[in-house]
Scaffold this motif. Structure first.
Motif, PDB file in Angstrom:
ATOM      1  N   CYS A   1       0.703  -1.239  -0.013  1.00 14.76           N
ATOM      2  CA  CYS A   1       0.263  -0.113   0.114  1.00 14.76           C
ATOM      3  C   CYS A   1       0.860   1.294   0.028  1.00 14.76           C
ATOM      4  CB  CYS A   1      -0.913  -0.004   1.306  1.00 14.76           C
ATOM      5  SG  CYS A   1      -2.123  -1.294   1.171  1.00 14.76           S
ATOM      6  N   LEU A   2       1.730   1.286   0.832  1.00 12.17           N
ATOM      7  CA  LEU A   2       2.608   2.604   0.874  1.00 12.17           C
ATOM      8  C   LEU A   2       3.453   2.664   0.016  1.00 12.17           C
ATOM      9  CD1 LEU A   2       3.471   5.000   2.868  1.00 12.17           C
ATOM     10  CD2 LEU A   2       5.262   3.433   3.730  1.00 12.17           C
ATOM     11  N   LEU A   3       4.289   1.654  -0.333  1.00 12.98           N
ATOM     12  CA  LEU A   3       5.117   1.790  -1.657  1.00 12.98           C
ATOM     13  C   LEU A   3       4.701   2.376  -2.970  1.00 12.98           C
ATOM     14  CD1 LEU A   3       8.252   1.573  -1.477  1.00 12.98           C
ATOM     15  CD2 LEU A   3       7.965  -0.927  -2.251  1.00 12.98           C
ATOM     16  N   PRO A   4       3.263   1.817  -3.430  1.00  6.04           N
ATOM     17  CA  PRO A   4       3.008   2.171  -4.652  1.00  6.04           C
ATOM     18  C   PRO A   4       2.469   3.763  -4.583  1.00  6.04           C
ATOM     19  CG  PRO A   4       2.029   0.067  -4.339  1.00  6.04           C
ATOM     20  CD  PRO A   4       2.484   0.521  -3.126  1.00  6.04           C
TER      21      PRO A   4
ATOM     22  N   ALA B   1       3.716   9.323  -6.022  1.00  3.00           N
ATOM     23  CA  ALA B   1       4.192  10.651  -5.490  1.00  3.00           C
ATOM     24  C   ALA B   1       5.472  11.431  -6.237  1.00  3.00           C
ATOM     25  CB  ALA B   1       4.052  10.747  -3.962  1.00  3.00           C
ATOM     26  N   GLU B   2       6.352  10.280  -6.141  1.00  2.00           N
ATOM     27  CA  GLU B   2       7.858  10.653  -6.956  1.00  2.00           C
ATOM     28  C   GLU B   2       7.768  10.614  -8.395  1.00  2.00           C
ATOM     29  OE1 GLU B   2      10.277   7.478  -5.293  1.00  2.00           O
ATOM     30  OE2 GLU B   2      10.353   8.365  -3.383  1.00  2.00           O
ATOM     31  N   LEU B   3       6.831   9.864  -8.946  1.00  2.00           N
ATOM     32  CA  LEU B   3       6.638  10.116 -10.442  1.00  2.00           C
ATOM     33  C   LEU B   3       6.215  11.543 -10.719  1.00  2.00           C
ATOM     34  CD1 LEU B   3       5.259   6.984 -11.705  1.00  2.00           C
ATOM     35  CD2 LEU B   3       7.621   7.975 -12.128  1.00  2.00           C
TER      36      LEU B   3
ATOM     37  N   VAL C   1      14.533   5.651   2.140  1.00  2.00           N
ATOM     38  CA  VAL C   1      13.357   4.555   2.151  1.00  2.00           C
ATOM     39  C   VAL C   1      14.053   3.266   2.018  1.00  2.00           C
ATOM     40  CG1 VAL C   1      11.316   3.740   1.197  1.00  2.00           C
ATOM     41  CG2 VAL C   1      11.594   6.223   1.437  1.00  2.00           C
ATOM     42  N   ALA C   2      14.817   3.250   1.260  1.00  2.00           N
ATOM     43  CA  ALA C   2      15.420   1.759   0.935  1.00  2.00           C
ATOM     44  C   ALA C   2      16.221   1.464   2.116  1.00  2.00           C
ATOM     45  CB  ALA C   2      16.264   1.756  -0.355  1.00  2.00           C
ATOM     46  N   VAL C   3      16.988   2.183   2.892  1.00  2.00           N
ATOM     47  CA  VAL C   3      17.882   1.979   3.992  1.00  2.00           C
ATOM     48  C   VAL C   3      16.944   1.410   5.060  1.00  2.00           C
ATOM     49  CG1 VAL C   3      19.363   2.942   5.558  1.00  2.00           C
ATOM     50  CG2 VAL C   3      19.991   2.902   3.265  1.00  2.00           C
ATOM     51  N   SER C   4      15.796   2.428   5.282  1.00  2.00           N
ATOM     52  CA  SER C   4      14.818   2.198   6.212  1.00  2.00           C
ATOM     53  C   SER C   4      14.138   0.670   6.120  1.00  2.00           C
ATOM     54  CB  SER C   4      13.933   3.215   6.276  1.00  2.00           C
ATOM     55  OG  SER C   4      12.951   3.171   7.264  1.00  2.00           O
ATOM     56  N   LEU C   5      13.620   0.311   4.922  1.00  2.00           N
ATOM     57  CA  LEU C   5      13.171  -0.794   4.705  1.00  2.00           C
ATOM     58  C   LEU C   5      14.071  -2.045   4.965  1.00  2.00           C
ATOM     59  CD1 LEU C   5      11.100  -0.395   1.648  1.00  2.00           C
ATOM     60  CD2 LEU C   5      10.146  -0.699   3.900  1.00  2.00           C
ATOM     61  N   ALA C   6      15.258  -1.724   4.453  1.00  2.00           N
ATOM     62  CA  ALA C   6      16.323  -3.013   4.574  1.00  2.00           C
ATOM     63  C   ALA C   6      16.553  -2.924   6.374  1.00  2.00           C
ATOM     64  CB  ALA C   6      17.636  -2.617   3.935  1.00  2.00           C
ATOM     65  N   ARG C   7      16.576  -2.031   7.071  1.00  2.00           N
ATOM     66  CA  ARG C   7      16.868  -2.248   8.433  1.00  2.00           C
ATOM     67  C   ARG C   7      15.762  -2.732   9.300  1.00  2.00           C
ATOM     68  NH1 ARG C   7      20.039   2.038  12.018  1.00  2.00           N
ATOM     69  NH2 ARG C   7      19.565   1.239  14.050  1.00  2.00           N
TER      70      ARG C   7
END
Length: 92
Positions: A19-22, A27-29, A63-69
């Motif tokens: 839900c959050l990632l799409p 928003a980034e697009l 976001v990528a570092v947070s998800l990996a952590r």
């Protein structure tokens, strides 16, 4: 056997990735399209466009570092063996 589990449950991962990632990608697009418009618009608007693009790169990295952590913070006991989940695999 009782399994002791520490970490985010599957439902929370589904909410984060499903839900959050799409919504974040959408928003980034939009921000990327605005920054490209700024770059191609006028002679003095290249700097804000480039700053928007730099902001997008930094935000994606955070976001990528947070998800990996959060993914690596999962531990569970399987009998007498402590298993830690990490991005590269599981450690026993």
């Amino acid at each position: 056997m009782i399994r002791l589990d520490v970490g985010l449950p599957r439902s929370r991962w589904f909410a984060l990735l499903g839900c959050l990632l799409p919504c974040l990608v959408l928003a980034e697009l939009v921000l990327a399209a605005i920054s490209v418009m700024f770059i191609g618009w006028e002679a003095g608007m290249e700097v804000p466009g480039v700053l928007f693009l730099v902001f997008l790169v930094v935000a994606n990295s955070i976001v990528a570092v947070s998800l990996a952590r959060h993914y690596g913070n999962a531990f569970w006991l399987d009998g007498r063996v402590l298993i830690r989940r990490s991005v590269t695999g599981r450690r026993h």
